[in-house]
Design an enzyme around this catalytic site. Structure first.
Site, PDB file in Angstrom:
ATOM      1  N   PHE A   1       0.859  -1.185   0.000  1.00 47.46           N
ATOM      2  CA  PHE A   1       0.000   0.000   0.000  1.00 47.46           C
ATOM      3  C   PHE A   1       0.894   1.233   0.000  1.00 47.46           C
ATOM      4  O   PHE A   1       1.715   1.412   0.888  1.00 47.46           O
ATOM      5  CB  PHE A   1      -0.930   0.033   1.220  1.00 47.46           C
ATOM      6  CG  PHE A   1      -1.905   1.180   1.150  1.00 47.46           C
ATOM      7  CD1 PHE A   1      -3.025   1.104   0.325  1.00 47.46           C
ATOM      8  CD2 PHE A   1      -1.686   2.352   1.853  1.00 47.46           C
ATOM      9  CE1 PHE A   1      -3.907   2.169   0.220  1.00 47.46           C
ATOM     10  CE2 PHE A   1      -2.569   3.423   1.756  1.00 47.46           C
ATOM     11  CZ  PHE A   1      -3.682   3.325   0.943  1.00 47.46           C
TER      12      PHE A   1
ATOM     13  N   LYS B   1       2.603   9.940   8.304  1.00 50.73           N
ATOM     14  CA  LYS B   1       1.987   9.414   9.539  1.00 50.73           C
ATOM     15  C   LYS B   1       2.629   9.996  10.810  1.00 50.73           C
ATOM     16  O   LYS B   1       2.353  11.134  11.167  1.00 50.73           O
ATOM     17  CB  LYS B   1       2.001   7.890   9.521  1.00 50.73           C
ATOM     18  CG  LYS B   1       0.976   7.344   8.510  1.00 50.73           C
ATOM     19  CD  LYS B   1       0.654   5.897   8.749  1.00 50.73           C
ATOM     20  CE  LYS B   1      -0.381   5.369   7.777  1.00 50.73           C
ATOM     21  NZ  LYS B   1      -1.748   5.524   8.191  1.00 50.73           N
TER      22      LYS B   1
ATOM     23  N   ASP C   1       9.371   2.711   1.550  1.00 51.84           N
ATOM     24  CA  ASP C   1       8.187   3.435   2.017  1.00 51.84           C
ATOM     25  C   ASP C   1       8.047   3.173   3.521  1.00 51.84           C
ATOM     26  O   ASP C   1       7.540   2.144   3.952  1.00 51.84           O
ATOM     27  CB  ASP C   1       6.945   2.940   1.255  1.00 51.84           C
ATOM     28  CG  ASP C   1       5.669   3.625   1.729  1.00 51.84           C
ATOM     29  OD1 ASP C   1       5.686   4.242   2.811  1.00 51.84           O
ATOM     30  OD2 ASP C   1       4.647   3.533   1.022  1.00 51.84           O
TER      31      ASP C   1
HETATM   32  N1  PLP Z   1       2.454   4.267   2.439  1.00 53.81           N
HETATM   33  C1  PLP Z   1       2.156   3.455   3.461  1.00 53.81           C
HETATM   34  C2  PLP Z   1       3.096   2.347   3.808  1.00 53.81           C
HETATM   35  C3  PLP Z   1       0.980   3.640   4.198  1.00 53.81           C
HETATM   36  O1  PLP Z   1       0.696   2.813   5.212  1.00 53.81           O
HETATM   37  C4  PLP Z   1       0.120   4.692   3.833  1.00 53.81           C
HETATM   38  C5  PLP Z   1      -1.133   4.903   4.560  1.00 53.81           C
HETATM   39  O2  PLP Z   1      -1.656   4.053   5.229  1.00 53.81           O
HETATM   40  C6  PLP Z   1       0.476   5.516   2.754  1.00 53.81           C
HETATM   41  C7  PLP Z   1       1.645   5.281   2.083  1.00 53.81           C
HETATM   42  C8  PLP Z   1      -0.422   6.651   2.328  1.00 53.81           C
HETATM   43  O3  PLP Z   1      -0.339   7.666   3.273  1.00 53.81           O
HETATM   44  P1  PLP Z   1      -1.421   8.855   3.265  1.00 53.81           P
HETATM   45  O4  PLP Z   1      -2.710   8.260   3.683  1.00 53.81           O
HETATM   46  O5  PLP Z   1      -0.863   9.837   4.271  1.00 53.81           O
HETATM   47  O6  PLP Z   1      -1.452   9.409   1.896  1.00 53.81           O
END
Ligand code: PLP
Length: 385
Positions: A128, A242, A213
């Site tokens: 994700f 986050k 990520d």
């Molecule tokens: N990358 C990861 C690993 C995530 O867990 C998330 C959100 O859960 C995101 C990207 C996307 O982040 P945002 O919701 O702040 O756009």
């Protein structure tokens, strides 16, 4: 509240069952005054819980001084925060681009990778990376992608934790490989030790960027600053959001080494990225995490939670690192259990029918951890027949 939500907001989340009004540490209260133990922490975001007094003062003081400037001017807080993040990476060549969210941080990484002159990307199944068209294109989940096709082309999805598949997919045509150190949304899936190292070796050999990520694993959540350090590798790009802003919207794309020189004036931008108030909040959060040795404590709480939760006959195993844990159940009752936990005053979430994710704030007290374990085991016991 639910009727007002439905008549005022779009239905992309479904109607939330409860409406929260305030919090303190790892506790939150709903608008009717009911107290909850917050073991989800804004989905791994409220790294220091709610209304931490030092974050509140940092935000307030900054709001009194300077709330926003455009990127035509610099301001001290973003420089201090960028310097701090560089020092946490241990890489003096690192340079930071600030944005507002995880999706934006990954979009920035995607654009950066295009400047290598290559356009092929390798990502992992189940991953994700966000909901914008670019970050959704990187996300290895068909159900999330399907309604929004066509998405970006030339993205190859390989099974997570499969080095042989990575060997086949990573060639000299690949611009970047993007991977989470732990797949959070996919159910806190932890790769074998050595997987990220193998990806590092393959990307280095083929001249591709390795993008980690760390949006969900970052800022101490796993007991390390970013969640990949135990592999002893240096990525080309780290994306964060986050927990970074200490509860305020803030994202970052940190590029290291040659990757740090790919963006030029005009390449990319964000009006709010690196906002002074969000940066002040992030600086306060990092200072608290450091001064109170919360990363070290996090590791101890991981062991306690893994040991105590595994004693429930409903629990198959507990996986994850630090305070990002996935409780694997023997029965497909996770969604039901989450509602029952909520009724019993505990917030957690189900990423599938058999997995409950917990990501409490790092300031959760020992007593609150014990309370969570007790309530979880009591609620789980009703499903054990
Ligand atoms: N990358 C990861 C690993 C995530 O867990 C998330 C959100 O859960 C995101 C990207 C996307 O982040 P945002 O919701 O702040 O756009």
């Amino acid at each position: 509240m639910q009727l007002r939500w439905q008549s005022s907001q779009q239905n992309n989340y479904g109607t939330p069952a409860i409406s929260l009004s305030h919090g303190k540490g790892a506790l939150v209260w709903d608008v009717d005054g009911k107290e909850y133990l917050d073991f989800l922490g804004g989905i791994a975001t409220n790294i220091l819980g709610h209304a931490h007094p030092r974050i509140v003062s940092a935000i307030t003081e900054q709001a009194h001084e300077l709330g926003h400037v455009s990127n035509l001017y610099s301001h001290p807080r973003s420089i201090e925060l960028a310097e701090k993040l560089i020092s946490l990476t241990g890489q003096s060549s690192a340079r930071v681009f600030f944005c507002n969210s995880g999706a934006e941080a990954n979009e920035a990484a995607l654009k950066l990778s295009r400047l290598t002159g290559r356009s092929k990307i390798v990502s992992t199944l189940g991953s994700f990376h966000g909901r914008t068209i670019g970050s959704l294109s990187l996300t290895g989940q068909v159900t999330k992608q399907k309604p929004f096709r066509p998405l970006l082309k030339k993205i190859k999805f390989i099974p997570f934790n499969d080095i042989a598949a990575a060997k086949r997919a990573i060639s000299k045509k690949v611009a970047m490989v993007i991977v989470e150190p732990i797949q959070g949304e996919n159910g806190v899936v932890v790769p074998d030790l050595g997987y990220l190292k193998a990806l590092r070796e393959l990307t280095t050999k083929n001249g591709a960027l390795l993008v980690l990520d760390c949006v969900q694993t970052g800022m101490g959540r796993t007991g390390e600053w970013f969640g990949y350090e135990s592999e002893g590798i240096v990525p080309d790009v780290i994306t964060l959001a986050k927990g970074l802003g200490g509860g305020l919207p803030l994202g970052a794309m940190i590029a290291i080494g040659d990757a740090a020189n790919l963006f030029e004036p005009g390449s990319h931008g964000s009006t709010f990225g690196g906002n002074p108030i969000a940066c002040a909040s992030a600086l306060a959060a990092i200072s608290i995490l450091e001064n109170e040795s919360l990363l070290e404590r996090n590791k101890k709480l991981e062991l306690t939670l893994k040991l105590e939760l595994s004693k429930s006959p409903l629990v198959e195993s507990v996986r994850g690192a630090g305070l990002l844990l996935g409780i694997v159940l023997k029965l497909d009752v996770a969604k039901k259990l989450v509602i029952e936990l909520q009724n019993a005053g505990v917030l957690a979430n189900a990423t599938s029918d058999s997995l409950i994710r917990i990501a409490p704030p790092l300031v959760v007290t020992d007593k609150q951890v014990a309370d969570f374990v007790r309530i979880f085991r009591e609620v789980a016991a009703t499903h054990e027949r």
